[in-house]
Design a protein around this motif. Structure first.
Motif, PDB file in Angstrom:
ATOM      1  N   SER A 544       0.830  -1.203   0.000  1.00 20.80           N
ATOM      2  CA  SER A 544       0.000   0.000   0.000  1.00 20.80           C
ATOM      3  C   SER A 544       0.866   1.256   0.000  1.00 20.80           C
ATOM      4  CB  SER A 544      -0.920  -0.015   1.230  1.00 20.80           C
ATOM      5  OG  SER A 544      -1.678   1.168   1.300  1.00 20.80           O
ATOM      6  N   LEU A 545       1.930   1.253   0.807  1.00 21.24           N
ATOM      7  CA  LEU A 545       2.851   2.395   0.828  1.00 21.24           C
ATOM      8  C   LEU A 545       3.518   2.554  -0.539  1.00 21.24           C
ATOM      9  CD1 LEU A 545       4.532   4.623   2.171  1.00 21.24           C
ATOM     10  CD2 LEU A 545       6.111   2.818   2.958  1.00 21.24           C
ATOM     11  N   ARG A 546       3.926   1.445  -1.144  1.00 18.71           N
ATOM     12  CA  ARG A 546       4.568   1.502  -2.450  1.00 18.71           C
ATOM     13  C   ARG A 546       3.663   2.151  -3.488  1.00 18.71           C
ATOM     14  NH1 ARG A 546       5.875  -4.003  -5.654  1.00 18.71           N
ATOM     15  NH2 ARG A 546       3.597  -4.065  -5.595  1.00 18.71           N
ATOM     16  N   LYS A 547       2.389   1.783  -3.494  1.00 16.53           N
ATOM     17  CA  LYS A 547       1.432   2.373  -4.450  1.00 16.53           C
ATOM     18  C   LYS A 547       1.298   3.875  -4.211  1.00 16.53           C
ATOM     19  CE  LYS A 547      -1.890   2.037  -7.601  1.00 16.53           C
ATOM     20  NZ  LYS A 547      -1.942   3.431  -8.091  1.00 16.53           N
ATOM     21  N   GLN A 548       1.247   4.287  -2.937  1.00 17.07           N
ATOM     22  CA  GLN A 548       1.136   5.704  -2.611  1.00 17.07           C
ATOM     23  C   GLN A 548       2.363   6.473  -3.110  1.00 17.07           C
ATOM     24  OE1 GLN A 548       0.696   6.510   1.638  1.00 17.07           O
ATOM     25  NE2 GLN A 548       1.865   8.403   1.387  1.00 17.07           N
ATOM     26  N   LEU A 549       3.548   5.939  -2.851  1.00 16.06           N
ATOM     27  CA  LEU A 549       4.784   6.600  -3.282  1.00 16.06           C
ATOM     28  C   LEU A 549       4.893   6.623  -4.805  1.00 16.06           C
ATOM     29  CD1 LEU A 549       7.303   5.102  -0.694  1.00 16.06           C
ATOM     30  CD2 LEU A 549       6.382   7.423  -0.729  1.00 16.06           C
ATOM     31  N   ALA A 550       4.475   5.536  -5.443  1.00 14.60           N
ATOM     32  CA  ALA A 550       4.540   5.467  -6.906  1.00 14.60           C
ATOM     33  C   ALA A 550       3.642   6.532  -7.533  1.00 14.60           C
ATOM     34  CB  ALA A 550       4.133   4.077  -7.384  1.00 14.60           C
ATOM     35  N   ASP A 551       2.446   6.704  -6.977  1.00 15.73           N
ATOM     36  CA  ASP A 551       1.544   7.736  -7.494  1.00 15.73           C
ATOM     37  C   ASP A 551       2.148   9.128  -7.299  1.00 15.73           C
ATOM     38  OD1 ASP A 551      -0.232   5.791  -8.262  1.00 15.73           O
ATOM     39  OD2 ASP A 551      -1.561   6.028  -6.529  1.00 15.73           O
TER      40      ASP A 551
END
Length: 719
Positions: A544-551
């Motif tokens: 979930s953190l990875r998706k947030q940072l990627a966005d």
């Protein structure tokens, strides 16, 4: 020391390829062949690299680009992918740019200036742009250290994805004869490999052929009836995973995507007939995990680096093995288990043959022969991985155990004598006859071709007259599939000895064959158990953190970290930057950019487990930290935790180095006078600490100071 300071410690100078691998990519060891390829390229030798999708081709030219002076020019066939590749390099701390027709003249001039001034290490360019006169003029002014030709199979008319503009790349050697070239591809048979080196004008190239054995991919062929229903059942077993469904027609991509959406799946379609902007948005949504399932024609996929594709389904049979292998290779690029499924019916073969007859291409015979090999794979009764590997001239001695044939074995018999009869007849005809003529010879036919060739005079004429024509054809297909026989496409499809032929003829190797009527139907894989499919809670939080940072970074999630890196984090549960460096795939630049946020998630997770009464890995220092925050002294923490005061001091020193809010100065001031501290510092300077051990200092001071005090002083000196 602040957390940022802990993440920005000075790094040693890089010397060997492995140093670059660790610094920029976060890996401790190379994959097979990578280091040898890098050494070949850095030494200045032309190099051909055949490495399967997911095998790590990019590293083979990116690390040389970092090691060599000047800029490496990377020729890539798809403009849309250059941006993602360059962004991924930037996040690894590598200076790179792409150069194409979508940019303004000013932007292109800035890139040219950066190349000439030595600011860029990699420049990605399409073959069309590379071959333009203006670009060549610019290249003459830059210091080019290496040309990397990606997707090099596009240069060969024998290849499955021939592109005419690639054939002009031989001008690179004409204009830059002293600049080495590395050509890389994931799929190329023997003819295509030879063609690549010849057409690029390579000078005695080193050729590296990595194993095509992607053991993490399961292989399965299913009957073509009720395909959509079978797909829905398969996808229900794999919730929240990304995958690709390859279809033969554009219309099929749209209808299948719509039907999957009706069933509640996150699906979209992709094909060459779409508006380019819509196509780009669809691809971006898939790369960023906003859409989980793509129904696509083969227009989708070349160079897609998305590492967490967990399955690939072929709704229709592909037209050749090279394309099929490249397409299934887009699954499991991160090394984790992935599933591949091919739906097969003879109607697909019929459709392809009709299309070829209508178009009548110059290499019609070649395309028909390759289609037949693909059909043989789908019809096969032997290990499918052995068939794929033998096509690329690689022997897999034992069945793989990870395909539907291995999981549901066919009934076999000793076919060694049949194989020897076929090989003997081939040898006695000079390995010049195609399959149908060989069968006529073995069956003792008096056809015109047999009699005109004088083949009725050879010793093995009629040696197989006890078998029907179709049975011989079936057995020869099996022998081709397992590598006993190969087809010489460039010699009128003559049958020749394959990689196992001499072992069968002279080495006593036994061959198992399947009778044509003994092949059971394929079945859908059994659903995995809950334990097999459940994900670790921490992994999901990290994802979930990875998706947030990627966005936030406007990049696909896998560019931040791959699934396997997140899984390694969830397994190791590091709580300090040094510990995070030990996670596979965490390089220095990403540690600086994202390390603190991932460490915070892990820290919160571990704290929660501790509060719940568990003692997860990595929690011991955090328990000490919580007691310190409550105002306890070293002695009180040691008593509470039933540990030595020296161990508690070591915990606090490590936490302080990792950036946690701990004042070692205050702790030390409560334990030592200034004179005592100076005495310890002098002892450390005089004695040193071999491998970080304090015993020599303890002995030098006659045991007057305990290990806790020595640890704290040493910790402050080491800041």
């Amino acid at each position: 020391m602040t957390p940022t300071d802990a993440l920005n410690t000075a790094q040693p100078r890089l010397k060997e390829p492995a140093d670059y691998l660790k610094r920029y990519y976060g890996y401790d060891r190379f994959r097979p062949m990578q280091e040898d390829i890098i050494q070949s390229v850095v030494s200045g030798r032309d190099t051909v690299v055949l490495m399967p999708t997911g095998g790590g081709k990019s590293v083979c030219f990116q690390i040389p680009a970092l090691m060599l002076p000047g800029v490496t020019v990377v020729v890539s066939p798809l403009i849309a992918l250059m941006k993602d590749q360059v962004e991924a390099l930037h996040l690894n701390g590598i200076s790179a740019a792409y150069y194409n027709s979508t940019q303004t003249s000013r932007a292109q001039r800035d890139i040219e200036d950066d190349c000439i001034s030595g600011k860029l290490k990699l420049l990605y360019v399409s073959p069309e742009k590379l071959l333009s006169e203006s670009f060549f003029t610019f290249l003459k002014r830059a210091r080019v250290s290496l040309f990397a030709i990606d997707e090099a199979h596009c240069i060969s008319s024998w290849g499955h994805d021939f592109r005419p503009e690639y054939t002009q790349l031989n001008v690179l050697k004409q204009h830059f004869p002293n600049v080495p070239t590395v050509a890389l591809t994931a799929t190329a048979d023997k003819l295509t490999r030879q063609d690549i080196a010849q057409r690029l004008g390579m000078n005695d190239p080193a050729v590296f052929i990595a194993s095509f054995n992607r053991t993490n991919l399961s292989l399965q062929v299913l009957p073509g009836q009720n395909r959509l229903g079978q797909i829905a059942r398969l996808l229900q077993q794999k919730p929240d995973t990304s995958g690709i469904i390859y279809c033969l027609s554009r219309k099929s991509t749209e209808s299948i995507a719509a039907k999957l959406q009706e069933k509640g799946f996150s699906a979209a379609f992709y094909h060459a007939g779409m508006d380019p902007a819509d196509r780009a948005r669809t691809q971006e949504a898939f790369l960023r995990d906003d859409v989980r399932i793509i129904c696509a024609t083969i227009a989708f996929g070349m160079g897609i680096d998305k590492s967490n594709v967990r399955w690939v389904i072929h709704y229709n049979m592909p037209k050749n093995i090279e394309g099929f292998y490249q397409e299934i290779g887009r699954a499991g690029r991160d090394g984790a288990a992935a599933q591949t499924v091919l739906f097969y019916s003879f109607s697909d073969v019929k459709t392809y043959k009709e299309m070829l007859a209508e178009n009548n291409p110059a290499n019609l015979g070649l395309q028909l022969a390759k289609l037949e090999r693909m059909q043989q794979y789908a019809d096969a009764h032997t290990c499918r991985r052995q068939i794929l590997l033998s096509y690329f001239s690689e022997d897999l001695p034992e069945p793989c155990g990870n395909c539907d044939v291995c999981r549901d074995p066919r009934v076999t018999f000793d076919g060694t004598v049949l194989a020897q009869k076929a090989l003997s007849a081939m040898v006695r005809t000079g390995e010049r006859v195609p399959m149908n003529l060989l069968i006529d010879i073995l069956r003792g036919s008096r056809s015109q071709a047999v009699m005109q060739g004088g083949y009725d005079q050879i010793k093995t004429y009629g040696a197989g007259r006890d078998l029907r024509f179709e049975d011989w054809r079936n057995y020869l297909h099996q022998l081709i599939n397992i590598g006993v026989i190969e087809i010489a496409y460039d010699q009128h499809y003559a049958l020749r000895r394959g990689i196992l032929a001499d072992q069968v003829l002279y080495g006593g190797r036994k061959i198992e064959l399947v009778r044509p009527d003994d092949a059971p139907k394929s079945i859908v894989e059994k659903p995995k158990t809950k334990a097999e499919t459940s994900r670790d809670d921490l992994f999901e939080q990290l994802r979930s953190l990875r998706k947030q940072l990627a966005d936030e970074q406007n990049v696909p999630p896998y560019v931040i970290f791959t699934d396997t890196t997140l899984e390694d984090m969830a397994r190791q549960r590091p709580i300090t930057p040094d510990a995070l460096r030990n996670v596979s795939g965490v390089g220095e630049r990403k540690l600086q950019l994202f390390g603190r946020k991932f460490l915070d998630v892990i820290l919160d997770y571990v704290r929660g487990r501790v509060q719940a009464g568990e003692k997860p890995k990595g929690s011991t220092q955090l328990i000490t930290f919580d007691l310190y925050n409550r105002g306890m002294s070293l002695d009180e923490i040691a008593t509470e935790r039933q540990l030595t005061i020296g161990s508690i001091a070591n915990h606090l020193v490590q936490l302080a180095k990792a950036g946690y809010d701990i004042s070692l100065e205050e702790i030390l001031a409560s334990l030592l006078t200034p004179f005592e501290r100076v005495e310890i510092e002098r002892a450390i300077a005089a004695v040193g600490m071999p491998e970080g051990r304090l015993k020599a200092v303890f002995d030098h001071l006659g045991g007057r100071y305990d290990y806790a005090r020595l640890t704290l002083v040493a910790g402050l000196l080491d800041e």
